[in-house]
Write a protein that holds these residues in place. Sequence first.
Motif, mmCIF file in Angstrom:
data_model
loop_
_atom_site.group_PDB
_atom_site.id
_atom_site.type_symbol
_atom_site.label_atom_id
_atom_site.label_comp_id
_atom_site.label_asym_id
_atom_site.label_seq_id
_atom_site.Cartn_x
_atom_site.Cartn_y
_atom_site.Cartn_z
ATOM 1 N N ARG A 185 -5.865 -7.023 8.829
ATOM 2 C CA ARG A 185 -5.067 -5.834 9.119
ATOM 3 C C ARG A 185 -3.643 -5.934 8.582
ATOM 4 O O ARG A 185 -3.096 -4.973 8.054
ATOM 5 N N SER A 186 -3.032 -7.082 8.710
ATOM 6 C CA SER A 186 -1.632 -7.212 8.312
ATOM 7 C C SER A 186 -1.410 -7.045 6.806
ATOM 8 O O SER A 186 -0.289 -6.820 6.381
ATOM 9 N N PHE A 187 -2.475 -7.116 6.007
ATOM 10 C CA PHE A 187 -2.350 -6.965 4.561
ATOM 11 C C PHE A 187 -3.058 -5.722 4.034
ATOM 12 O O PHE A 187 -2.942 -5.381 2.870
ATOM 13 N N ALA A 188 -3.793 -5.045 4.903
ATOM 14 C CA ALA A 188 -4.581 -3.889 4.486
ATOM 15 C C ALA A 188 -3.716 -2.739 3.982
ATOM 16 O O ALA A 188 -4.102 -2.037 3.045
ATOM 17 N N GLU A 189 -2.562 -2.522 4.583
ATOM 18 C CA GLU A 189 -1.688 -1.411 4.163
ATOM 19 C C GLU A 189 -1.192 -1.608 2.732
ATOM 20 O O GLU A 189 -1.273 -0.701 1.912
ATOM 21 N N LYS A 190 -0.657 -2.798 2.432
ATOM 22 C CA LYS A 190 -0.137 -3.041 1.085
ATOM 23 C C LYS A 190 -1.243 -2.970 0.042
ATOM 24 O O LYS A 190 -1.065 -2.384 -1.022
ATOM 25 N N LEU A 191 -2.381 -3.576 0.337
ATOM 26 C CA LEU A 191 -3.482 -3.537 -0.629
ATOM 27 C C LEU A 191 -4.059 -2.131 -0.734
ATOM 28 O O LEU A 191 -4.466 -1.705 -1.814
ATOM 29 N N GLY A 192 -4.088 -1.399 0.369
ATOM 30 C CA GLY A 192 -4.543 -0.011 0.344
ATOM 31 C C GLY A 192 -3.658 0.854 -0.534
ATOM 32 O O GLY A 192 -4.141 1.717 -1.267
ATOM 33 N N ASN A 193 -2.354 0.619 -0.483
ATOM 34 C CA ASN A 193 -1.425 1.367 -1.343
ATOM 35 C C ASN A 193 -1.651 1.054 -2.816
ATOM 36 O O ASN A 193 -1.639 1.946 -3.663
ATOM 37 N N GLU B 140 -1.191 -10.646 -7.155
ATOM 38 C CA GLU B 140 -1.261 -9.432 -6.354
ATOM 39 C C GLU B 140 -1.514 -9.764 -4.879
ATOM 40 O O GLU B 140 -1.016 -9.074 -3.990
ATOM 41 N N TRP B 141 -2.273 -10.806 -4.623
ATOM 42 C CA TRP B 141 -2.451 -11.268 -3.243
ATOM 43 C C TRP B 141 -1.127 -11.796 -2.712
ATOM 44 O O TRP B 141 -0.781 -11.569 -1.557
ATOM 45 N N VAL B 142 -0.370 -12.490 -3.574
ATOM 46 C CA VAL B 142 0.936 -13.019 -3.169
ATOM 47 C C VAL B 142 1.875 -11.877 -2.794
ATOM 48 O O VAL B 142 2.554 -11.927 -1.770
ATOM 49 N N SER B 143 1.898 -10.818 -3.604
ATOM 50 C CA SER B 143 2.791 -9.693 -3.289
ATOM 51 C C SER B 143 2.364 -8.979 -2.008
ATOM 52 O O SER B 143 3.200 -8.460 -1.277
ATOM 53 N N ALA B 144 1.083 -8.968 -1.713
ATOM 54 C CA ALA B 144 0.604 -8.327 -0.478
ATOM 55 C C ALA B 144 0.954 -9.139 0.759
ATOM 56 O O ALA B 144 1.076 -8.594 1.849
ATOM 57 N N THR B 145 1.136 -10.444 0.579
ATOM 58 C CA THR B 145 1.411 -11.317 1.723
ATOM 59 C C THR B 145 2.865 -11.781 1.762
ATOM 60 O O THR B 145 3.207 -12.650 2.556
ATOM 61 N N SER B 146 3.709 -11.193 0.947
ATOM 62 C CA SER B 146 5.094 -11.653 0.837
ATOM 63 C C SER B 146 5.863 -11.569 2.153
ATOM 64 O O SER B 146 6.813 -12.303 2.356
ATOM 65 N N GLU C 261 -6.472 6.310 4.653
ATOM 66 C CA GLU C 261 -7.886 6.104 4.339
ATOM 67 C C GLU C 261 -8.118 4.892 3.449
ATOM 68 O O GLU C 261 -9.108 4.172 3.610
ATOM 69 N N GLU C 262 -7.214 4.666 2.504
ATOM 70 C CA GLU C 262 -7.373 3.529 1.604
ATOM 71 C C GLU C 262 -7.279 2.209 2.363
ATOM 72 O O GLU C 262 -8.016 1.260 2.070
ATOM 73 N N SER C 263 -6.411 2.171 3.352
ATOM 74 C CA SER C 263 -6.288 0.966 4.178
ATOM 75 C C SER C 263 -7.521 0.775 5.051
ATOM 76 O O SER C 263 -7.926 -0.361 5.313
ATOM 77 N N VAL C 264 -8.139 1.869 5.481
ATOM 78 C CA VAL C 264 -9.406 1.777 6.216
ATOM 79 C C VAL C 264 -10.459 1.126 5.324
ATOM 80 O O VAL C 264 -11.202 0.237 5.765
ATOM 81 N N LEU C 265 -10.510 1.541 4.057
ATOM 82 C CA LEU C 265 -11.466 0.930 3.123
ATOM 83 C C LEU C 265 -11.198 -0.562 2.953
ATOM 84 O O LEU C 265 -12.125 -1.357 2.839
ATOM 85 N N MET C 266 -9.929 -0.944 2.948
ATOM 86 C CA MET C 266 -9.588 -2.367 2.865
ATOM 87 C C MET C 266 -10.108 -3.099 4.095
ATOM 88 O O MET C 266 -10.726 -4.158 3.994
ATOM 89 N N ARG C 267 -9.876 -2.529 5.279
ATOM 90 C CA ARG C 267 -10.346 -3.153 6.525
ATOM 91 C C ARG C 267 -11.864 -3.225 6.565
ATOM 92 O O ARG C 267 -12.428 -4.228 7.006
ATOM 93 N N MET C 268 -12.529 -2.176 6.096
ATOM 94 C CA MET C 268 -13.992 -2.169 6.077
ATOM 95 C C MET C 268 -14.543 -3.205 5.094
ATOM 96 O O MET C 268 -15.703 -3.604 5.193
ATOM 97 N N ASN C 269 -13.707 -3.647 4.180
ATOM 98 C CA ASN C 269 -14.073 -4.699 3.233
ATOM 99 C C ASN C 269 -13.475 -6.048 3.631
ATOM 100 O O ASN C 269 -13.240 -6.914 2.794
#
Length: 86
Positions: free
Chosen positions: A24-32, A57-63, A12-20
């Motif tokens: 997609r490729s970074f939504a899981e890490k940022l959702g966590n 934090e953006w760098v760690s999500a896109t590592s 669900e948290e990743s869905v909120l990331m996608r809705m914002n």
Amino acid sequence: MPAMLYHGVKNEESVLMRMNSVPRSFAEKLGNKFRQRVENRNMATARQFLKGLEDSEWVSATSHSQYLSGKNCKKIWQILSGEAEG
């Protein structure tokens, strides 16, 4: 469940990331990260969370990406979400 299928993410948290407008490729890490830090999880708190993320934090999500840096991902998110300055 349908929202997870539609947005191509696993929680669900990743869905909120996608809705914002998070790609997609970074939504899981940022959702966590969002799940770990925020108790009251909704669209508004997800937006505030994303706006408040440090560049590191953006760098760690896109590592895992060899094509997109954290800085570029943040810029794309700002443009897609309407948060870009100027």
